[in-house]
Structure formats: C-alpha cells, structure tokens
Scaffold this motif. Structure first.
Motif, short mmCIF file in Angstrom:
data_model
loop_
_atom_site.label_atom_id
_atom_site.label_comp_id
_atom_site.label_asym_id
_atom_site.label_seq_id
_atom_site.Cartn_x
_atom_site.Cartn_y
_atom_site.Cartn_z
N GLY A 88 0.81 -1.22 0.00
CA GLY A 88 0.00 0.00 0.00
C GLY A 88 0.84 1.26 0.00
N VAL A 89 1.93 1.26 0.76
CA VAL A 89 2.83 2.42 0.79
C VAL A 89 3.50 2.61 -0.57
N ILE A 90 3.99 1.51 -1.16
CA ILE A 90 4.63 1.60 -2.48
C ILE A 90 3.64 2.15 -3.51
N ALA A 91 2.42 1.62 -3.50
CA ALA A 91 1.42 2.06 -4.47
C ALA A 91 1.09 3.53 -4.29
N SER A 92 0.92 3.95 -3.04
CA SER A 92 0.57 5.35 -2.78
C SER A 92 1.68 6.29 -3.24
N ASP A 93 2.93 5.94 -2.92
CA ASP A 93 4.05 6.80 -3.32
C ASP A 93 4.21 6.85 -4.83
N LEU A 94 4.11 5.69 -5.49
CA LEU A 94 4.28 5.69 -6.95
C LEU A 94 3.16 6.44 -7.65
N ARG A 95 1.95 6.33 -7.13
CA ARG A 95 0.85 7.08 -7.74
C ARG A 95 1.09 8.58 -7.60
N GLY A 96 1.59 9.01 -6.45
CA GLY A 96 1.91 10.42 -6.29
C GLY A 96 3.01 10.87 -7.24
N ILE A 97 4.04 10.03 -7.41
CA ILE A 97 5.14 10.35 -8.33
C ILE A 97 4.63 10.40 -9.76
N ARG A 98 3.81 9.43 -10.13
CA ARG A 98 3.28 9.41 -11.50
C ARG A 98 2.46 10.66 -11.78
N ASN A 99 1.60 11.05 -10.83
CA ASN A 99 0.75 12.23 -11.03
C ASN A 99 1.58 13.50 -11.08
N ASP A 100 2.64 13.58 -10.29
CA ASP A 100 3.52 14.75 -10.34
C ASP A 100 4.18 14.86 -11.71
N LEU A 101 4.67 13.74 -12.22
CA LEU A 101 5.30 13.76 -13.54
C LEU A 101 4.31 14.15 -14.63
N ALA A 102 3.07 13.65 -14.51
CA ALA A 102 2.06 13.95 -15.52
C ALA A 102 1.75 15.44 -15.57
N ASP A 103 1.88 16.15 -14.45
CA ASP A 103 1.55 17.58 -14.40
C ASP A 103 2.71 18.49 -14.78
N ARG A 104 3.92 17.97 -14.90
CA ARG A 104 5.09 18.83 -15.07
C ARG A 104 5.34 19.25 -16.53
N HIS A 105 5.06 18.40 -17.48
CA HIS A 105 5.18 18.75 -18.90
C HIS A 105 6.55 19.36 -19.24
N SER A 106 7.61 18.63 -18.94
CA SER A 106 8.94 19.18 -19.21
C SER A 106 9.86 18.09 -19.71
N PRO A 107 10.84 18.47 -20.54
CA PRO A 107 11.83 17.49 -21.00
C PRO A 107 12.83 17.20 -19.90
N HIS A 108 13.43 16.03 -19.97
CA HIS A 108 14.50 15.70 -19.03
C HIS A 108 15.77 16.42 -19.49
N PRO A 109 16.40 17.22 -18.62
CA PRO A 109 17.54 18.03 -19.08
C PRO A 109 18.73 17.21 -19.56
N GLN A 110 18.84 15.96 -19.12
CA GLN A 110 19.96 15.14 -19.54
C GLN A 110 19.61 14.20 -20.69
N ARG A 111 18.34 14.21 -21.11
CA ARG A 111 17.92 13.27 -22.15
C ARG A 111 17.27 13.95 -23.34
N THR A 112 17.27 15.25 -23.36
CA THR A 112 16.67 15.97 -24.47
C THR A 112 17.50 15.76 -25.74
N ALA A 113 16.80 15.51 -26.83
CA ALA A 113 17.50 15.30 -28.10
C ALA A 113 18.30 16.54 -28.47
N CYS A 114 19.52 16.33 -28.92
CA CYS A 114 20.41 17.46 -29.25
C CYS A 114 21.04 17.21 -30.62
#
Length: 231
Positions: A168-194
């Motif tokens: 339950g703790v793992i699921a709760s934390d991962l859901r929070g992380i997933r939702n945070d990522l979904a709201d950020r709308h940003s490229p990863h600074p180390q993985r952006t195509a160059c």
C-alpha cells in the motif's frame, strides 16, 4: 555472455537420488523454476532440484520438459538419457519480462510525459500491476488461511499485512510520483535530443553546443546472496 553460462547439467544424483540441475545463467534458472524446479542457494553452490514427494514418472516428465525448454532457447544441456528429447517447446516472453520492459521505457524516457505514461502501467486503478499484485497476495492469503497446518493462519495474516501495509505504501508513493510527472510537462535536461547546433546569434567561432554532458552511469550493486534451507 560467457559460454559457460549457456551450459547446464540435468541428472539424477547418484547419492541422493534427486533430479538436480546445475549451471546456467539467470534466464536458465527462470526456465527451471517455471518448469517446477526449486532453487537451492548455499554458500559455495547454487543449483535446482525437483520438489520432494514426486514419483519417478512425474520427475521424468518435468526433467524432460525442462531439457526441451532450455534447448529451445539455445542452452547446451548435458542430461541423463531418460531426460533427453528432440522436442523443443515454444518459448514466450514471460509476464515478468513484460513488466521489466517498463524499466527500459523509463531509461529511455526523454520527457515527464514519457515517464508518467510508463508508470501508469504500474499505478492504473483497477487493472494496474500494483492492484493485480495486491489481488495475488490476498488470494494467496485466502488459500493459506484454512490449509490445515498450525502456522498457516500466521502466513495468511502476514500476506495480508504485506498487501495492505508495505504494498500500500509503495502504491501510494508511486501514484503520487506518477501524477507529479504527468503535471510537469517538461523534457529531461539530460535526455533531451540534441543536434549539436550552435545558435545563429553566437559570435564566438569556437562555441559548441551548450547542452550539459550526460551523467555518468553508476554500476548497479551485485545482488545479495540468499541462503537456502538445508535439506
């Protein structure tokens, strides 16, 4: 991969009478376990045996099937004549390998949307992997509850605790992380195509791309050895 990791022996031990498989790599061990073998891990050796209580015919059937499955994916198996076979059982991508593919998606994710989409397979309500794992733990607890031995209700209680508290703790934390990522709308600074281009307004002739260098890969720690039950 070393050639020795593609070699196995699968024979009936002359001293114990057990059918034992030795050698191979983690993929071979997975095939053996999916065929019914039990891993035995000791300080100086690691091998697989068949479950106790089987008759000779069932032992032979499982051993033959293990040889067929191992040879089908290119392992070289030295085995007793009774276990050898020309049959090659089809090998399919395991469920665990499909789940592990999510890690590969995360390694190649270049935006927060990519990462959130990969984690959704774990966190989705109703049919996500974490909810399915909760169902497996609960169903196993129900199986143990009235199995008949004095320790079985304890195992059932422990499984329910793991499903409710730890998972339950793992699921709760991962859901929070997933939702945070979904709201950020940003490229990863180390993985952006160059493409390595320098802006047209740059005046210095020696200027190069301003993208930060990639982070060094950190080697993963070796897996801890798990002690097996003495027989």
């Amino acid at each position: 991969m070393a050639l020795t990791n593609r070699l196995l022996t699968l024979r009936r031990d002359a001293h114990s009478g057990e059918v034992l498989a030795r050698g191979g790599d983690p993929e071979a061990h997975s095939i053996l376990e999916r065929t019914g073998f039990v891993p035995v891990v000791r300080l100086h050796e690691h091998y697989h045996r068949l479950p106790t209580g089987l008759d000779a015919a069932e032992e032979a059937r499982l051993a033959v099937r293990a040889v067929a499955r191992l040879k089908a994916v290119g392992y070289h198996v030295s085995c007793d004549a009774a276990f050898d076979t020309e049959y090659r059982e089809p090998h399919y991508l395991t469920l665990g390998a499909q789940v592990a593919a999510i890690a590969d998606r995360m390694r190649h994710a270049s935006t927060t949307e990519d990462a959130a989409d990969a984690l959704t397979e774990l966190t989705a309500t109703h049919d996500g992997i974490l909810d399915a794992l909760h169902e497996v733990l609960t169903a196993t607890a129900d199986f143990y509850q009235d199995l008949g031995q004095s320790a079985d209700p304890h195992y059932a209680q422990r499984l329910r605790f793991l499903a409710t508290e730890h998972l339950g703790v793992i699921a709760s934390d991962l859901r929070g992380i997933r939702n945070d990522l979904a709201d950020r709308h940003s490229p990863h600074p180390q993985r952006t195509a160059c493409d390595g281009d320098v802006p047209d307004a740059e005046q210095e002739a020696s200027a190069v791309c301003a993208c930060p260098p990639p982070l060094p890969l950190v080697p993963s720690a070796p897996a801890a050895t798990v002690g097996g039950r003495r027989r």
